[in-house]
Scaffold this active site. Structure first.
Site, PDB file in Angstrom:
ATOM      1  N   CYS A   1       4.976  -6.285   1.583  1.00 13.46           N
ATOM      2  CA  CYS A   1       5.343  -4.871   1.729  1.00 13.46           C
ATOM      3  C   CYS A   1       4.573  -4.235   2.893  1.00 13.46           C
ATOM      4  CB  CYS A   1       5.113  -4.159   0.398  1.00 13.46           C
ATOM      5  SG  CYS A   1       5.969  -2.596   0.306  1.00 13.46           S
ATOM      6  N   TYR A   2       3.620  -3.367   2.622  1.00  6.53           N
ATOM      7  CA  TYR A   2       2.838  -2.777   3.716  1.00  6.53           C
ATOM      8  C   TYR A   2       2.225  -3.880   4.590  1.00  6.53           C
ATOM      9  CZ  TYR A   2      -0.691   0.028   6.121  1.00  6.53           C
ATOM     10  OH  TYR A   2      -1.453   0.647   7.075  1.00  6.53           O
TER      11      TYR A   2
ATOM     12  N   SER B   1     -18.933  -3.560 -29.977  1.00  3.51           N
ATOM     13  CA  SER B   1     -18.063  -2.767 -30.852  1.00  3.51           C
ATOM     14  C   SER B   1     -17.305  -3.659 -31.831  1.00  3.51           C
ATOM     15  CB  SER B   1     -17.037  -2.034 -29.988  1.00  3.51           C
ATOM     16  OG  SER B   1     -16.198  -2.989 -29.359  1.00  3.51           O
ATOM     17  N   GLY B   2     -17.407  -4.970 -31.608  1.00  3.09           N
ATOM     18  CA  GLY B   2     -16.581  -5.877 -32.410  1.00  3.09           C
ATOM     19  C   GLY B   2     -15.306  -6.234 -31.670  1.00  3.09           C
ATOM     20  N   GLY B   3     -15.027  -5.495 -30.608  1.00  2.54           N
ATOM     21  CA  GLY B   3     -13.849  -5.774 -29.778  1.00  2.54           C
ATOM     22  C   GLY B   3     -14.086  -7.014 -28.914  1.00  2.54           C
ATOM     23  N   VAL B   4     -13.001  -7.482 -28.307  1.00  2.77           N
ATOM     24  CA  VAL B   4     -13.062  -8.758 -27.598  1.00  2.77           C
ATOM     25  C   VAL B   4     -14.051  -8.726 -26.413  1.00  2.77           C
ATOM     26  CG1 VAL B   4     -11.700 -10.401 -26.255  1.00  2.77           C
ATOM     27  CG2 VAL B   4     -10.728  -9.377 -28.291  1.00  2.77           C
ATOM     28  N   ASP B   5     -13.977  -7.683 -25.577  1.00  2.61           N
ATOM     29  CA  ASP B   5     -14.770  -7.688 -24.341  1.00  2.61           C
ATOM     30  C   ASP B   5     -16.266  -7.707 -24.618  1.00  2.61           C
ATOM     31  OD1 ASP B   5     -12.230  -7.245 -23.497  1.00  2.61           O
ATOM     32  OD2 ASP B   5     -12.542  -5.145 -22.955  1.00  2.61           O
ATOM     33  N   SER B   6     -16.709  -6.786 -25.479  1.00  2.00           N
ATOM     34  CA  SER B   6     -18.154  -6.719 -25.709  1.00  2.00           C
ATOM     35  C   SER B   6     -18.640  -7.929 -26.493  1.00  2.00           C
ATOM     36  CB  SER B   6     -18.536  -5.414 -26.405  1.00  2.00           C
ATOM     37  OG  SER B   6     -17.889  -5.299 -27.653  1.00  2.00           O
TER      38      SER B   6
ATOM     39  N   GLU C   1       4.770 -10.251  -7.182  1.00  3.94           N
ATOM     40  CA  GLU C   1       3.810 -10.270  -8.294  1.00  3.94           C
ATOM     41  C   GLU C   1       4.336  -9.573  -9.549  1.00  3.94           C
ATOM     42  OE1 GLU C   1       3.578  -8.713  -5.435  1.00  3.94           O
ATOM     43  OE2 GLU C   1       2.706  -6.717  -5.600  1.00  3.94           O
TER      44      GLU C   1
ATOM     45  N   HIS D   1       7.946  -7.211  -3.866  1.00  2.00           N
ATOM     46  CA  HIS D   1       6.707  -7.522  -4.599  1.00  2.00           C
ATOM     47  C   HIS D   1       6.918  -8.757  -5.481  1.00  2.00           C
ATOM     48  CE1 HIS D   1       4.314  -4.010  -3.531  1.00  2.00           C
ATOM     49  NE2 HIS D   1       5.486  -3.415  -3.400  1.00  2.00           N
TER      50      HIS D   1
ATOM     51  N   LYS E   1      -7.935  -9.164 -19.147  1.00  3.47           N
ATOM     52  CA  LYS E   1      -8.101  -9.286 -20.594  1.00  3.47           C
ATOM     53  C   LYS E   1      -7.794 -10.697 -21.117  1.00  3.47           C
ATOM     54  CE  LYS E   1      -8.689  -6.748 -24.381  1.00  3.47           C
ATOM     55  NZ  LYS E   1      -9.692  -5.692 -24.505  1.00  3.47           N
TER      56      LYS E   1
ATOM     57  N   GLY F   1       0.832  -1.202   0.000  1.00  3.97           N
ATOM     58  CA  GLY F   1       0.000   0.000   0.000  1.00  3.97           C
ATOM     59  C   GLY F   1       0.858   1.240   0.000  1.00  3.97           C
TER      60      GLY F   1
END
Ligand code: XMP
Length: 507
Positions: free
Chosen positions: A81-82, A220-225, A169, A167, A363, A53
């Protein structure tokens, strides 16, 4: 999603917290993020991670944890860390605050024979980002690793509590995944993360939440939608998928999007609003003004098409939901300013009318989910395309002539990338327009025409990007075809700027 024996990540506000969740899932376990004060809501976790944090533990409003409640879970706990500083204080030790922040690589030297560093090299690079350091330790606290100067950077306390100053990660911590995995091995059993199970549970959740109400979503044709619309369709929901053609799309894109959805068995309603957008953009040169016009018009056109929505579904992803906010105790509740959070949507959200089934995913996980839903790889592998479309690939004003030129150049360049097997190797690529006229020779005549800029980048998260060293032959062919075929262009440039300091789009 049932939350039995999952990994609960408590968010103390670090910019890296969401990466911890992602890394745990990459290791094959289900992880979920909570605010530190949500201990009562985390069910029966199999392990708990306290994130880093931005605050110092000595600050008055530094986030805290109900330590007695934490101990009651009787599961392994890792403070990062924190999180480590906080655990040290809770165990009766102390922390030294510093005004100087240590930021960057350091050497990790594990002390032999401890479970957290099983199989980790004797000296390994880790990434530090902290100002506090531990000072006094609880008598039963054990130092299990130091840095190159012998300063303790990792502790173990009785009862399965671990602390690490660095970290694990971030990729700059070279053996971070192994350390994280070693920690997770301390848990008895952990719920595994399988995208197929996740898909089934998402579908059940959607069915339960939606029932026979009508759901509207923008595509929109994009991956998410696309994944969202297919998921809703798969759940048997009564869904209207609306696609706004803003006149700023790539060559033949509206048709391609319609065909793709047809292939997937999802019917979409296309609203052709290109005239409205292009009229409103006429003569507008300022990038921010162009963005505002496009953003506001999109909302108007979309909501007019929607009419009265019972439920609005959005393809909001995890990184869209969580945003670092250093003055907030908890990040999890903070939403970054995003087009999925305009006032109209916030209003619907208050009324419980917004559905965001992808909000727990990153994603690449959405792509995995898309594959599990049977979406073809060519649709899932499409490069990202900005909401404001070609308007951000044409500095200055946009009009039909300029847009058509960009479309032609872009189609040729993208075609060459596909032909040479480079499309899937770059993260994003496009051709834009530099509306500056220069002198050239075409046939026997002097030409005075614009230039096109070709851009191909690799990136992980669009925050930084590297330009791609495309083969000379590919660039040569793209340039030749553009110069031969596109009227109005007499010069082709390849953009070799990294982000930062440049951005990906020219705007
Ligand atoms: P920049 O130009 O800021 O772009 O380096 C980073 C990434 O974001 C995309 N981009 C957008 N995507 N709405 C979007 O959905 C937008 O307004 C927008 N602006 C930029 C850009 O294509 C690149 O991938």
């Amino acid at each position: 999603m049932k939350e039995l024996r999952h990994v609960a990540v408590l968010d103390f506000g670090s910019q890296y917290t969401q990466l911890i969740v992602r890394r745990v899932r990459e290791l094959g376990y289900y992880a979920k993020l909570y605010a530190p004060e949500e201990l009562g809501k985390i069910g029966e976790p199999g392990a708990i991670i306290l994130s880093g944090g931005p605050k110092s533990t000595s600050e008055e409003d530094a986030p805290d944890i109900d330590f007695e409640r934490l101990k009651e879970f009787q599961v392994p706990v890792l403070g990062v860390c924190y999180g480590m500083q906080l655990l040290n204080i809770k165990f009766g030790g102390s922390v030294e605050a510093s005004t100087k922040r240590e930021y960057g690589p350091a050497a990790l030297k594990p002390i032999c024979g401890n479970d957290l560093y099983e199989g980790v090299s004797n000296e390994s690079q880790v990434w530090m980002s902290h100002s506090d350091t531990v000072r006094d330790l609880h008598p039963e606290a054990e130092v299990i690793a130091t840095n190159q100067h012998g300063t303790p950077v990792s502790l173990r306390w009785p009862g399965g509590f671990y602390g690490i100053q660095f970290h694990p990660e971030v990729t700059h911590s070279h053996e971070g995944m192994r350390i994280l995995n070693n920690f997770l091995l301390q848990a008895d059993t952990l719920q595994e993360f399988h995208i197929e199970d996740f898909k089934r549970e998402l579908i059940e959740g959607i069915k339960g939440e939606v029932g026979d109400k009508q759901v509207v979503c923008g595509v929109s044709g994009g991956v998410d939608s696309t994944v969202l619309a297919v998921l809703l369709n798969e759940a048997g929901v009564n869904v209207r998928a609306i696609f706004v053609d803003n006149g700023l799309l790539r060559k033949d894109e509206a048709i391609a999007v319609q065909n793709n959805f047809h292939r997937m068995g999802v019917e979409i309603e296309t609203v052709d609003a290109s005239e409205i957008f292009l009229d409103a953009l006429a003569g507008k040169e300022d990038p921010e003004e162009k963005r505002k016009i496009i953003g506001n018009l999109f909302i108007d056109v979309f909501w007019t098409a929607v009419g009265d929505a019972e439920i609005l579904a959005q393809g909001t992803l995890y990184p869209d939901v969580i945003e670092s906010a250093s003055n907030e105790k908890s990040k999890a509740s903070v939403i970054k300013t995003h087009h999925n959070r305009v006032p109209k949507i916030l209003e619907l959200q208050e009324q419980g009318k917004v559905l965001e089934p992808l909000a727990e995913l990153f994603k690449d996980e959405v792509r995995e989910l898309g594959a599990a839903l049977g979406i073809a790889p060519d649709i899932l592998g499409r490069h990202p395309f900005p909401g404001p479309g070609l308007a951000v690939r044409c500095p200055g004003a946009v009009d039909r002539e300029r847009l058509d030129i960009i479309r032609e150049c872009d189609a040729i360049f993208i075609g060459k990338l596909k032909e040479h097997g480079w499309y899937d190797r770059v993260w994003q690529a496009y051709a834009g327009l530099i509306p500056v006229k220069t002198v050239g020779v075409k046939g026997d005549e002097r030409s005075y025409e614009w230039a096109t800029n070709l851009r191909a980048v690799i990136s992980e998260d669009a925050m930084t990007a590297e330009w791609v060293e495309l083969p000379g032959q590919l660039l040569r062919e793209a340039s030749q075809d553009i110069l031969n075929q596109v009227k109005g262009i007499n010069r082709v440039l390849y953009d070799i700027s990294t982000k930062p300091p440049a951005s990906i789009e020219w705007e």
